[in-house]
Design a protein around this motif. Sequence first.
Motif, PDB file in Angstrom:
ATOM      1  N   ILE A   1       0.836  -1.199   0.000  1.00  0.00           N
ATOM      2  CA  ILE A   1       0.000   0.000   0.000  1.00  0.00           C
ATOM      3  C   ILE A   1       0.874   1.253   0.000  1.00  0.00           C
ATOM      4  CG2 ILE A   1      -2.031   1.050   1.068  1.00  0.00           C
ATOM      5  CD1 ILE A   1      -2.593  -1.397   2.577  1.00  0.00           C
ATOM      6  N   MET A   2       2.093   1.134  -0.519  1.00  0.00           N
ATOM      7  CA  MET A   2       3.006   2.282  -0.470  1.00  0.00           C
ATOM      8  C   MET A   2       2.443   3.430  -1.310  1.00  0.00           C
ATOM      9  SD  MET A   2       5.450   2.458   1.418  1.00  0.00           S
ATOM     10  CE  MET A   2       7.009   3.211   1.801  1.00  0.00           C
ATOM     11  N   LYS A   3       2.356   4.595  -0.725  1.00  0.00           N
ATOM     12  CA  LYS A   3       1.842   5.746  -1.466  1.00  0.00           C
ATOM     13  C   LYS A   3       2.810   6.906  -1.316  1.00  0.00           C
ATOM     14  CE  LYS A   3      -3.015   4.774  -1.700  1.00  0.00           C
ATOM     15  NZ  LYS A   3      -3.325   3.764  -0.697  1.00  0.00           N
ATOM     16  N   LYS A   4       2.730   7.831  -2.245  1.00  0.00           N
ATOM     17  CA  LYS A   4       3.569   9.015  -2.172  1.00  0.00           C
ATOM     18  C   LYS A   4       3.063   9.923  -1.052  1.00  0.00           C
ATOM     19  CE  LYS A   4       5.426  12.473  -5.324  1.00  0.00           C
ATOM     20  NZ  LYS A   4       5.384  13.479  -4.260  1.00  0.00           N
ATOM     21  N   ASN A   5       3.992  10.540  -0.327  1.00  0.00           N
ATOM     22  CA  ASN A   5       3.578  11.473   0.714  1.00  0.00           C
ATOM     23  C   ASN A   5       3.433  12.865   0.119  1.00  0.00           C
ATOM     24  OD1 ASN A   5       4.011   9.404   2.684  1.00  0.00           O
ATOM     25  ND2 ASN A   5       6.193   9.886   2.619  1.00  0.00           N
ATOM     26  N   SER A  79      -3.432   2.324  13.658  1.00  0.00           N
ATOM     27  CA  SER A  79      -3.028   3.735  13.841  1.00  0.00           C
ATOM     28  C   SER A  79      -2.407   3.915  15.217  1.00  0.00           C
ATOM     29  CB  SER A  79      -4.236   4.671  13.728  1.00  0.00           C
ATOM     30  OG  SER A  79      -4.832   4.541  12.469  1.00  0.00           O
ATOM     31  N   SER A  80      -3.018   3.265  16.180  1.00  0.00           N
ATOM     32  CA  SER A  80      -2.499   3.338  17.537  1.00  0.00           C
ATOM     33  C   SER A  80      -1.105   2.711  17.616  1.00  0.00           C
ATOM     34  CB  SER A  80      -3.509   2.648  18.445  1.00  0.00           C
ATOM     35  OG  SER A  80      -2.970   2.345  19.668  1.00  0.00           O
ATOM     36  N   LEU A  81      -0.912   1.599  16.895  1.00  0.00           N
ATOM     37  CA  LEU A  81       0.409   0.955  16.875  1.00  0.00           C
ATOM     38  C   LEU A  81       1.456   1.865  16.207  1.00  0.00           C
ATOM     39  CD1 LEU A  81       2.033  -1.669  17.496  1.00  0.00           C
ATOM     40  CD2 LEU A  81       1.445  -2.439  15.183  1.00  0.00           C
ATOM     41  N   ILE A  82       1.040   2.557  15.151  1.00  0.00           N
ATOM     42  CA  ILE A  82       1.934   3.478  14.435  1.00  0.00           C
ATOM     43  C   ILE A  82       2.421   4.585  15.376  1.00  0.00           C
ATOM     44  CG2 ILE A  82       1.905   5.314  12.665  1.00  0.00           C
ATOM     45  CD1 ILE A  82      -0.059   3.308  11.094  1.00  0.00           C
ATOM     46  N   VAL A  83       1.496   5.158  16.131  1.00  0.00           N
ATOM     47  CA  VAL A  83       1.856   6.244  17.049  1.00  0.00           C
ATOM     48  C   VAL A  83       2.707   5.703  18.201  1.00  0.00           C
ATOM     49  CG1 VAL A  83       0.946   8.024  18.581  1.00  0.00           C
ATOM     50  CG2 VAL A  83      -0.196   7.561  16.409  1.00  0.00           C
ATOM     51  N   LEU A  84       2.306   4.534  18.696  1.00  0.00           N
ATOM     52  CA  LEU A  84       3.064   3.890  19.776  1.00  0.00           C
ATOM     53  C   LEU A  84       4.519   3.655  19.374  1.00  0.00           C
ATOM     54  CD1 LEU A  84       2.415   2.028  22.494  1.00  0.00           C
ATOM     55  CD2 LEU A  84       2.695   0.216  20.862  1.00  0.00           C
ATOM     56  N   LYS A  85       4.739   3.083  18.187  1.00  0.00           N
ATOM     57  CA  LYS A  85       6.106   2.799  17.710  1.00  0.00           C
ATOM     58  C   LYS A  85       6.894   4.093  17.525  1.00  0.00           C
ATOM     59  CE  LYS A  85       5.972  -1.674  17.222  1.00  0.00           C
ATOM     60  NZ  LYS A  85       6.890  -2.624  17.832  1.00  0.00           N
ATOM     61  N   ILE A 174       1.239   0.198   7.456  1.00  0.00           N
ATOM     62  CA  ILE A 174       0.080   0.048   6.559  1.00  0.00           C
ATOM     63  C   ILE A 174       0.419  -0.951   5.442  1.00  0.00           C
ATOM     64  CG2 ILE A 174       0.491   1.938   4.894  1.00  0.00           C
ATOM     65  CD1 ILE A 174      -2.844   1.672   6.586  1.00  0.00           C
ATOM     66  N   THR A 175       1.679  -0.974   5.033  1.00  0.00           N
ATOM     67  CA  THR A 175       2.109  -1.939   4.011  1.00  0.00           C
ATOM     68  C   THR A 175       2.081  -3.356   4.584  1.00  0.00           C
ATOM     69  OG1 THR A 175       3.488  -0.255   3.005  1.00  0.00           O
ATOM     70  CG2 THR A 175       3.994  -2.527   2.409  1.00  0.00           C
ATOM     71  N   LYS A 176       2.588  -3.487   5.802  1.00  0.00           N
ATOM     72  CA  LYS A 176       2.562  -4.780   6.488  1.00  0.00           C
ATOM     73  C   LYS A 176       1.127  -5.277   6.683  1.00  0.00           C
ATOM     74  CE  LYS A 176       6.294  -4.896   9.453  1.00  0.00           C
ATOM     75  NZ  LYS A 176       6.781  -4.391  10.762  1.00  0.00           N
ATOM     76  N   TRP A 177       0.248  -4.369   7.036  1.00  0.00           N
ATOM     77  CA  TRP A 177      -1.164  -4.709   7.299  1.00  0.00           C
ATOM     78  C   TRP A 177      -1.793  -5.399   6.081  1.00  0.00           C
ATOM     79  CZ3 TRP A 177      -5.658  -1.744   5.376  1.00  0.00           C
ATOM     80  CH2 TRP A 177      -6.877  -2.191   5.917  1.00  0.00           C
ATOM     81  N   ASP A 178      -1.524  -4.877   4.888  1.00  0.00           N
ATOM     82  CA  ASP A 178      -1.955  -5.495   3.639  1.00  0.00           C
ATOM     83  C   ASP A 178      -3.459  -5.797   3.613  1.00  0.00           C
ATOM     84  OD1 ASP A 178      -1.641  -6.455   1.103  1.00  0.00           O
ATOM     85  OD2 ASP A 178      -0.703  -8.359   1.691  1.00  0.00           O
ATOM     86  N   TYR A 179      -4.252  -4.766   3.848  1.00  0.00           N
ATOM     87  CA  TYR A 179      -5.724  -4.863   3.821  1.00  0.00           C
ATOM     88  C   TYR A 179      -6.262  -5.924   4.784  1.00  0.00           C
ATOM     89  CZ  TYR A 179      -4.706  -2.204  -0.354  1.00  0.00           C
ATOM     90  OH  TYR A 179      -4.220  -1.267  -1.217  1.00  0.00           O
ATOM     91  N   GLY A 180      -5.533  -6.136   5.870  1.00  0.00           N
ATOM     92  CA  GLY A 180      -6.031  -7.043   6.899  1.00  0.00           C
ATOM     93  C   GLY A 180      -5.370  -8.410   6.899  1.00  0.00           C
TER      94      GLY A 180
END
Length: 240
Positions: A1-5, A79-85, A174-180
Amino acid sequence: IMKKNNINHYEIVDSTNNEAIRHINSNSKTNWILADRQISGKGRGDNKWESPFGGLYCSHILRDDNINHNHISQISIISSLIVLKTIIFFLNDSEVKAKWPNDILCNNKKISGILINTLYKNDKMNIIIGIGINVLSQSLTKSNAQYSFMDTYNDKINVLDVFHKLIEEFNNIITKWDYGKNFNGLRDNWMKYAYKLGQEITVKHNDEFIEGLFSNIDETGNLILKLNNKILRFNTGEVF
Ligand code: BTN
């Protein structure tokens, strides 16, 4: 899910989540909104989020044809994991906890909150992930009794470094998540830091207070509460 920022950085906005709505409505390519301060920062429910200089206030606009409404509880946990990390990267082994659904605590005081909104435009769902992190304590009117600040644990911290790390973690996770497909692994990671997991808690849900044992997070991101003779699942609520 890599996207441009595509980042838009403002000195001041009402709320980065509102700014995100304006971007979506004008079909802009921006997917990250950052503001130095907000004049009407919003918290979950009817809460306000005080937003003076020194905090990180940003929103990510997530729009993807393969993401649907059923993914939102999972997105809330990741999202919570992203902020936590992100926070742990700067604060190392300080006492950082994830409080379901998506508050982050440091030494039992709130250091970050997340507000997720959705907006449909041309039949497509946009998810707005608004993130507030207490970075610098210097100019804050926020009370130290209630909140933690990153600079208490790391005096070299600055808001932009935290923001860039957040984007990096966001893209990784989000890339790791891979739509669940890999939600379970990310959830297990989140659970290592979960506040009051395995303990007696009270969940406030639609103005009702329910007591039970916080036993798990299920495969959709719901909190599982064990009562004497039944099991309840919550997709929203607040933990005490
Ligand atoms: C909460 O804990 O109640 C959620 C707080 C979310 C605050 C962030 S700051 C950036 C974004 N813009 C807002 O108005 N709110 C979120």
